[in-house]
Design a protein around this motif. Sequence first.
Motif, PDB file in Angstrom:
ATOM      1  N   VAL A 124       3.715  -0.921   3.817  1.00 12.44           N
ATOM      2  CA  VAL A 124       4.023   0.350   3.159  1.00 12.44           C
ATOM      3  C   VAL A 124       5.536   0.553   3.150  1.00 12.44           C
ATOM      4  CG1 VAL A 124       3.738   2.853   3.219  1.00 12.44           C
ATOM      5  CG2 VAL A 124       1.835   1.370   3.878  1.00 12.44           C
ATOM      6  N   THR A 135      -4.596   2.313  -0.021  1.00 19.47           N
ATOM      7  CA  THR A 135      -3.948   2.846   1.177  1.00 19.47           C
ATOM      8  C   THR A 135      -3.890   1.812   2.295  1.00 19.47           C
ATOM      9  OG1 THR A 135      -5.956   3.666   2.260  1.00 19.47           O
ATOM     10  CG2 THR A 135      -4.915   5.097   0.613  1.00 19.47           C
ATOM     11  N   ASP A 136      -3.025   2.103   3.266  1.00 21.49           N
ATOM     12  CA  ASP A 136      -2.936   1.229   4.428  1.00 21.49           C
ATOM     13  C   ASP A 136      -4.228   1.241   5.244  1.00 21.49           C
ATOM     14  OD1 ASP A 136      -2.523   3.846   5.325  1.00 21.49           O
ATOM     15  OD2 ASP A 136      -0.563   3.434   6.234  1.00 21.49           O
ATOM     16  N   CYS A 147       0.818  -1.214   0.000  1.00 25.46           N
ATOM     17  CA  CYS A 147       0.000   0.000   0.000  1.00 25.46           C
ATOM     18  C   CYS A 147       0.848   1.258   0.000  1.00 25.46           C
ATOM     19  CB  CYS A 147      -0.867   0.048   1.269  1.00 25.46           C
ATOM     20  SG  CYS A 147      -1.799  -1.434   1.619  1.00 25.46           S
ATOM     21  N   ARG A 148       0.144   2.376  -0.137  1.00 27.79           N
ATOM     22  CA  ARG A 148       0.719   3.670   0.169  1.00 27.79           C
ATOM     23  C   ARG A 148       0.143   4.159   1.495  1.00 27.79           C
ATOM     24  NH1 ARG A 148      -2.978   7.806  -0.756  1.00 27.79           N
ATOM     25  NH2 ARG A 148      -4.727   7.257  -2.128  1.00 27.79           N
ATOM     26  N   GLN A 149       0.800   5.134   2.073  1.00 26.29           N
ATOM     27  CA  GLN A 149       0.335   5.732   3.322  1.00 26.29           C
ATOM     28  C   GLN A 149      -0.896   6.590   3.050  1.00 26.29           C
ATOM     29  OE1 GLN A 149       3.428   7.835   5.523  1.00 26.29           O
ATOM     30  NE2 GLN A 149       1.977   9.453   6.039  1.00 26.29           N
ATOM     31  N   SER A 171      -1.328  -4.550   6.045  1.00 23.91           N
ATOM     32  CA  SER A 171      -0.811  -3.494   5.161  1.00 23.91           C
ATOM     33  C   SER A 171       0.711  -3.444   5.242  1.00 23.91           C
ATOM     34  CB  SER A 171      -1.390  -2.128   5.541  1.00 23.91           C
ATOM     35  OG  SER A 171      -0.895  -1.688   6.788  1.00 23.91           O
TER      36      SER A 171
END
Length: 257
Positions: free
Chosen positions: A235, A222-223, A184-186, A233
């Motif tokens: 990241v 996203t996370d 994921c991305r933050q 998650s």
Amino acid sequence: METRPLILVTNDDGIAAPGIKALIAVMTTIGDVVVVAPDSPQSAMGHAITINSILHLEKINYEGVKEAYSCTGTPVDCVKFAVNEILGRKPDLCVSGVNHGSNSSINVIYSGTMSAAVEAGIEGIPAIGFSLLDYSWNADFEGLKSYIKDIALEVLEKGLPEGVVLNVNFPKLEKEKIKGVKICRQAKATWIEKFDKRTNPYGQDYYWLTGEFVNQDSGEDTDEWALRNGYVSVVPVQADMTAHKAIAHLKQWNING
């Protein structure tokens, strides 16, 4: 016989926390473990280091590990101590946690758990921070262990890009209810801070910091989305905080001094 990897274990909840005991239990099945962790809780210390007071390091007995030390400093102090004073060489892996509570989204900025991992990354050490979305001291870490082991083995085998560390968060679910792992991305989120003002028996005001976490990001990459939907998650995080996309904009400014 093949040499076992050298693994540094640290955290921010303190060396006696159940989370670090769970992490140590997994790491001892993978490599030779050295533990350097704070002697007391150091949550939300971020990347703080100790420069205005002395530090103490105490060697302690910890079953199953090569060496273990409690440190009076911050999580980042612990990593610096380990690399420069204890290990004699850079470890093959640094793992931090398992944190009691979330370090997803903006929480990564404040996290001592993740700052320890980031410090290891700055030192050129592959590193992972692990957190569970359960603040209870009696949180159940058993169902996370197979994921922790798999992620650690992948990092040891395949490495990470230079300066990149992993921020791994687990939902508060039984293992059979976890749907899998998401890279994921933050998420973009913030805390709305509030200060609870009180008065002590001597008439002096004091404050407790409270607040509400607000997720401002509806993205499904996203996370926060992953955790809300039953996934672990992962990241990738780095110390370089340069806003690269802003450089071209700033170059248009007319600054002559």
